[in-house]
Write an enzyme that holds these catalytic residues in place. Sequence first.
Site, PDB file in Angstrom:
ATOM      1  N   ASN A 198      40.532  31.619  40.195  1.00 41.42           N
ATOM      2  CA  ASN A 198      40.648  30.172  40.349  1.00 41.42           C
ATOM      3  C   ASN A 198      41.725  29.552  39.462  1.00 41.42           C
ATOM      4  O   ASN A 198      41.994  28.355  39.547  1.00 41.42           O
ATOM      5  CB  ASN A 198      39.292  29.497  40.109  1.00 41.42           C
ATOM      6  CG  ASN A 198      38.325  29.778  41.259  1.00 41.42           C
ATOM      7  OD1 ASN A 198      38.723  30.343  42.276  1.00 41.42           O
ATOM      8  ND2 ASN A 198      37.073  29.394  41.080  1.00 41.42           N
ATOM      9  N   ARG A 251      33.897  21.215  53.934  1.00 35.74           N
ATOM     10  CA  ARG A 251      34.839  21.280  52.805  1.00 35.74           C
ATOM     11  C   ARG A 251      35.772  20.085  52.880  1.00 35.74           C
ATOM     12  O   ARG A 251      36.963  20.234  53.208  1.00 35.74           O
ATOM     13  CB  ARG A 251      35.596  22.612  52.913  1.00 35.74           C
ATOM     14  CG  ARG A 251      36.084  23.190  51.604  1.00 35.74           C
ATOM     15  CD  ARG A 251      35.001  23.925  50.854  1.00 35.74           C
ATOM     16  NE  ARG A 251      35.464  24.297  49.525  1.00 35.74           N
ATOM     17  CZ  ARG A 251      35.483  25.527  49.054  1.00 35.74           C
ATOM     18  NH1 ARG A 251      35.070  26.539  49.785  1.00 35.74           N
ATOM     19  NH2 ARG A 251      35.901  25.770  47.822  1.00 35.74           N
ATOM     20  N   ASP A 270      29.391  29.079  41.153  1.00 36.42           N
ATOM     21  CA  ASP A 270      29.937  30.394  41.516  1.00 36.42           C
ATOM     22  C   ASP A 270      29.169  31.558  40.889  1.00 36.42           C
ATOM     23  O   ASP A 270      29.470  32.716  41.190  1.00 36.42           O
ATOM     24  CB  ASP A 270      31.416  30.486  41.098  1.00 36.42           C
ATOM     25  CG  ASP A 270      32.323  29.692  42.028  1.00 36.42           C
ATOM     26  OD1 ASP A 270      31.836  29.201  43.060  1.00 36.42           O
ATOM     27  OD2 ASP A 270      33.528  29.572  41.717  1.00 36.42           O
ATOM     28  N   ARG A 286      37.858  39.176  48.320  1.00 35.35           N
ATOM     29  CA  ARG A 286      38.581  37.909  48.084  1.00 35.35           C
ATOM     30  C   ARG A 286      38.655  37.580  46.606  1.00 35.35           C
ATOM     31  O   ARG A 286      39.583  36.903  46.167  1.00 35.35           O
ATOM     32  CB  ARG A 286      37.852  36.753  48.784  1.00 35.35           C
ATOM     33  CG  ARG A 286      38.201  36.558  50.233  1.00 35.35           C
ATOM     34  CD  ARG A 286      37.556  35.285  50.767  1.00 35.35           C
ATOM     35  NE  ARG A 286      37.754  34.201  49.830  1.00 35.35           N
ATOM     36  CZ  ARG A 286      36.861  33.270  49.542  1.00 35.35           C
ATOM     37  NH1 ARG A 286      35.697  33.266  50.133  1.00 35.35           N
ATOM     38  NH2 ARG A 286      37.136  32.326  48.667  1.00 35.35           N
TER      39      ARG A 286
HETATM   40  C1  UD1 Z   1      36.656  25.139  43.167  1.00 34.82           C
HETATM   41  C2  UD1 Z   1      36.634  26.642  43.062  1.00 34.82           C
HETATM   42  C3  UD1 Z   1      35.339  27.206  43.638  1.00 34.82           C
HETATM   43  C4  UD1 Z   1      34.140  26.536  42.979  1.00 34.82           C
HETATM   44  C5  UD1 Z   1      34.256  25.023  43.036  1.00 34.82           C
HETATM   45  C6  UD1 Z   1      33.146  24.297  42.280  1.00 34.82           C
HETATM   46  C7  UD1 Z   1      38.988  27.205  43.201  1.00 34.82           C
HETATM   47  C8  UD1 Z   1      40.073  27.858  43.961  1.00 34.82           C
HETATM   48  N1  UD1 Z   1      37.781  27.171  43.790  1.00 34.82           N
HETATM   49  O1  UD1 Z   1      36.617  24.815  44.545  1.00 34.82           O
HETATM   50  O2  UD1 Z   1      35.305  28.615  43.410  1.00 34.82           O
HETATM   51  O3  UD1 Z   1      32.966  26.938  43.654  1.00 34.82           O
HETATM   52  O4  UD1 Z   1      35.520  24.599  42.481  1.00 34.82           O
HETATM   53  O5  UD1 Z   1      33.141  24.713  40.955  1.00 34.82           O
HETATM   54  O6  UD1 Z   1      39.177  26.755  42.078  1.00 34.82           O
HETATM   55  N2  UD1 Z   1      34.320  17.467  47.546  1.00 34.82           N
HETATM   56  C9  UD1 Z   1      34.379  16.332  48.321  1.00 34.82           C
HETATM   57  N3  UD1 Z   1      35.621  15.814  48.618  1.00 34.82           N
HETATM   58  C10 UD1 Z   1      36.774  16.383  48.161  1.00 34.82           C
HETATM   59  C11 UD1 Z   1      36.696  17.544  47.377  1.00 34.82           C
HETATM   60  C12 UD1 Z   1      35.449  18.069  47.075  1.00 34.82           C
HETATM   61  O7  UD1 Z   1      33.346  15.790  48.750  1.00 34.82           O
HETATM   62  O8  UD1 Z   1      37.847  15.862  48.466  1.00 34.82           O
HETATM   63  C13 UD1 Z   1      32.998  18.073  47.240  1.00 34.82           C
HETATM   64  C14 UD1 Z   1      32.877  19.473  47.866  1.00 34.82           C
HETATM   65  O9  UD1 Z   1      32.450  19.404  49.196  1.00 34.82           O
HETATM   66  C15 UD1 Z   1      31.856  20.119  46.982  1.00 34.82           C
HETATM   67  C16 UD1 Z   1      32.151  19.508  45.613  1.00 34.82           C
HETATM   68  O10 UD1 Z   1      32.911  18.327  45.857  1.00 34.82           O
HETATM   69  O11 UD1 Z   1      30.563  19.742  47.380  1.00 34.82           O
HETATM   70  C17 UD1 Z   1      32.908  20.438  44.675  1.00 34.82           C
HETATM   71  O12 UD1 Z   1      34.143  20.753  45.214  1.00 34.82           O
HETATM   72  P1  UD1 Z   1      35.448  21.054  44.334  1.00 34.82           P
HETATM   73  O13 UD1 Z   1      35.135  20.883  42.878  1.00 34.82           O
HETATM   74  O14 UD1 Z   1      36.557  20.269  44.922  1.00 34.82           O
HETATM   75  O15 UD1 Z   1      35.632  22.583  44.628  1.00 34.82           O
HETATM   76  P2  UD1 Z   1      36.970  23.328  45.031  1.00 34.82           P
HETATM   77  O16 UD1 Z   1      38.106  22.803  44.240  1.00 34.82           O
HETATM   78  O17 UD1 Z   1      37.078  23.365  46.508  1.00 34.82           O
END
Ligand code: UD1
Length: 418
Positions: free
Chosen positions: A23, A121, A305, A397
């Site tokens: 990450n 997502r 995670d 992955r």
């Molecule tokens: C990153 C990590 C992933 C980890 C996650 C939470 C990387 C590449 N991946 O994913 O392994 O599980 O953080 O620690 O770093 N959300 C929204 N709107 C948005 C963005 C997010 O509602 O625009 C929500 C998502 O649906 C989810 C939550 O916020 O429920 C957390 O997501 P986020 O922190 O953005 O995770 P990632 O960056 O996708």
Amino acid sequence: MSFFAVKGGRRLTGEVAVRGAKNSVLPILAATLLNAGENVIHNCTDLRDVGSAIKILEHLGCRVKREGDTLTVDSAPANRFDVPEDLMREMRSSVIFLGPMIARFGKARVFAPGGCELGPRPIDLHLDALSKLGVRIENRGGEMVCEAREMRGRDIVLRFPSVGATENVMLAATACKGTTRIINAAREPEIADLQSFLLKTGASVCGGGKSEITVTGGRTDKRAEHTVLPDRIEAATYLCAAAACGGKIRLLNTEPEHLGMIVSELSEAGCEISSDKDSVTVERSGVLRAMPRISTMPYPGFPTDAQAQLMAAACVAQGTTVFCENIFENRFRHVPELIRMGADIRVSGNTAIVGGVKSLHGASVKCTDLRGGAALVIAAMAAEGESVINDVYHIDRGYEHMEKAYASLGAMIERKEA
Ligand code: UD1
């Protein structure tokens, strides 16, 4: 198609070196676009997701060379600003290329990532924040067409501390006029690592790893050389494996400070854990006990995670452990597979109640996602008898040859081809 054949019931002993954090590598590779020059990134594990990020960089026109764990990315020749739909599907976090493409070219085209195995997502937080910085965004049948005429820094308040949104805003803000403050930023260690990389390119960033980050736009044109921080989730996975199987293992190349929550839960469960500057030792010789309620939270809370891997250990603990998943909607898909191995788990909404059993038994199971797959391997190694774990491409992955690491600790695990 690869699968793992596991004979359970062996204690784990020995040492294993933790690799570079997936990450962290992904946003840093995306950030190499910024300096239109050479970047040398050490400790880049050869993972399927890293391969996908390299494909995106090459599609954009960058030259990428791998020598061992070092990637050299020359972003000078980059001349495209789109991520095609098939590459977006390959790795949903490819949305992290949005910020750097906007900063470098003033425009970008990516596909909305849609749903994934963990549930919907959405990228609304990324898009809202970018539009506040002056990016015009149009959704053309699923393709997000972004254009920035003049980007100006300002305060961005995130309603949730999203890791990806924080990174995208940091990256785009390097090209804004003036100063951007990200309020309620994600505090994950990978954000601080991205900041360290950005500073090497000449960017002006501070606060990475805290809930307020300040970025002042300016030049990011320096050659950058960086070593990616150790993967705290890989480390957590091995700690859970030792807790479930028993034995004593030492993890090298770790950052003990980043493992606070997992160490405290496993200590509650009866594991003895000690650490020094860059290693952690875990020993489980007596019974494993159930843990107090585990609630996943943004960092520094318990990481989503590592939820599945800890659940695999809780399956063989004495007593009942309750897991509450607060980050992703659909993160219990490993549960039916664990039940096939004899686990006693009841799910209701975002809560899973795990009644520890005396022992699990071998079974043929299927990985449903990356960390769920890692949990099945732990359960199979702790179980009595033989298991077959299918669809290990999910595991690939995020773990480079996981089976080799476990085999070096004494587990009976082999990769086979169907
Ligand atoms: C990153 C990590 C992933 C980890 C996650 C939470 C990387 C590449 N991946 O994913 O392994 O599980 O953080 O620690 O770093 N959300 C929204 N709107 C948005 C963005 C997010 O509602 O625009 C929500 C998502 O649906 C989810 C939550 O916020 O429920 C957390 O997501 P986020 O922190 O953005 O995770 P990632 O960056 O996708």
